[in-house]
Design an enzyme around this catalytic site. Sequence first.
Site, short mmCIF file in Angstrom:
data_model
loop_
_atom_site.label_atom_id
_atom_site.label_comp_id
_atom_site.label_asym_id
_atom_site.label_seq_id
_atom_site.Cartn_x
_atom_site.Cartn_y
_atom_site.Cartn_z
N ASP A 1 0.83 -1.20 0.00
CA ASP A 1 0.00 0.00 0.00
C ASP A 1 0.87 1.26 0.00
O ASP A 1 2.00 1.24 0.46
CB ASP A 1 -0.90 -0.03 1.25
CG ASP A 1 -2.10 0.90 1.10
OD1 ASP A 1 -2.31 1.44 0.00
OD2 ASP A 1 -2.81 1.09 2.10
N GLY B 1 0.33 5.62 -4.17
CA GLY B 1 -0.26 6.91 -4.53
C GLY B 1 0.27 8.02 -3.63
O GLY B 1 0.67 9.09 -4.10
N ARG B 2 0.30 7.75 -2.32
CA ARG B 2 0.77 8.77 -1.38
C ARG B 2 2.26 9.06 -1.56
O ARG B 2 2.72 10.19 -1.46
CB ARG B 2 0.47 8.34 0.07
CG ARG B 2 -0.95 8.64 0.48
CD ARG B 2 -1.38 7.88 1.69
NE ARG B 2 -1.71 6.49 1.36
CZ ARG B 2 -2.07 5.58 2.25
NH1 ARG B 2 -2.11 5.90 3.53
NH2 ARG B 2 -2.37 4.36 1.86
N ASN C 1 -10.23 -3.34 -6.99
CA ASN C 1 -9.42 -2.29 -7.62
C ASN C 1 -9.92 -1.88 -9.02
O ASN C 1 -9.47 -0.87 -9.56
CB ASN C 1 -7.95 -2.72 -7.75
CG ASN C 1 -7.17 -2.63 -6.45
OD1 ASN C 1 -6.19 -3.33 -6.24
ND2 ASN C 1 -7.61 -1.76 -5.54
C1 FPP Z 1 -1.59 0.40 -3.43
O1 FPP Z 1 -1.24 1.71 -3.67
C2 FPP Z 1 -1.20 -0.59 -4.41
C3 FPP Z 1 -2.03 -1.18 -5.35
C4 FPP Z 1 -3.33 -0.71 -5.74
C5 FPP Z 1 -1.63 -2.41 -6.01
C6 FPP Z 1 -0.73 -2.20 -7.17
C7 FPP Z 1 0.64 -2.46 -6.75
C8 FPP Z 1 1.68 -2.14 -7.50
C9 FPP Z 1 1.52 -1.47 -8.81
C10 FPP Z 1 3.01 -2.47 -7.01
C11 FPP Z 1 3.67 -3.40 -7.97
C12 FPP Z 1 3.06 -4.71 -7.99
C13 FPP Z 1 2.85 -5.49 -9.06
C14 FPP Z 1 2.38 -6.86 -8.79
C15 FPP Z 1 3.06 -5.07 -10.46
P1 FPP Z 1 -2.39 2.79 -3.57
O2 FPP Z 1 -2.69 3.30 -4.93
O3 FPP Z 1 -3.59 2.21 -2.88
O4 FPP Z 1 -1.72 3.88 -2.69
P2 FPP Z 1 -2.46 5.00 -1.83
O5 FPP Z 1 -3.25 4.29 -0.77
O6 FPP Z 1 -1.33 5.81 -1.27
O7 FPP Z 1 -3.33 5.80 -2.76
#
Ligand code: FPP
Length: 230
Positions: free
Chosen positions: A21, A24-25, A69
């Site tokens: 997680d 984005g932040r 997602n």
């Molecule tokens: C959370 O960040 C992460 C995800 C939604 C999953 C995607 C993960 C990646 C792209 C990392 C690489 C992994 C792979 C398997 C390619 P967020 O967007 O929820 O962050 P935030 O909470 O800060 O907005």
Amino acid sequence: MVLPMNATLPATGLHVACIMDGNGRWARRRGLPRTAGHTAGEENLAEVVRIACARGVSYLTVFGFSTENWVRPKAEVRHILSLHKRLFGRVEELNANNVRINWIGRPFNEAGARTPAFVQRAIRQAIADTASNTGMVLTVAFDYGSRAELLRAAQLCISASEPITQEAVQSHLYSPELPNVDLLIRTSGESRISNFMLWQIANAQVFFTERSWPDLDAKEFDSALALLHK
Ligand code: FPP
């Protein structure tokens, strides 16, 4: 980078799972678009794979994309999917580290499954290209939700007229051979489980860290592993 093996760890069988997680932040703090955070997240995952191998982890399971997602903005989803293609394409590196790719998620041919064809191909190819590796198993959860996994397992028991026992449910999970999770890591200050591996984490230690996923480094990974010795 070669990291020293932690001699106090069990030599085999350790299963670490990660909820990655905070991409984005991480990007927002740097004045970058969210997509840049995901790119950094994918790059750091490659690094965490190397760290986990060096520490003797047997199974690393990561939450790459959840069934929830898909509601994110289209451009962001497209970018995350392209990063999965990049990750599954890191075959040379995976082979060099003796890592075997595995995948959990809604089976491609089942109702409701949403994995696009190009990601399906990347997953199949990576599994085939790393199948003979004997080291760590890297499982990527894509189009994954734990309740969907458990409901499906229960339904499969019922259609096979099997009593719903722990063994029967386990045998119908997406990847029944995966052992229980020993350690679950969640980054970015959130202390939720978010429908990730609810069955498999029944007895796991849980490590929550303020670090964003792109900043999870060897030192922090070791702090998480240290929980197993408390
Ligand atoms: C959370 O960040 C992460 C995800 C939604 C999953 C995607 C993960 C990646 C792209 C990392 C690489 C992994 C792979 C398997 C390619 P967020 O967007 O929820 O962050 P935030 O909470 O800060 O907005």
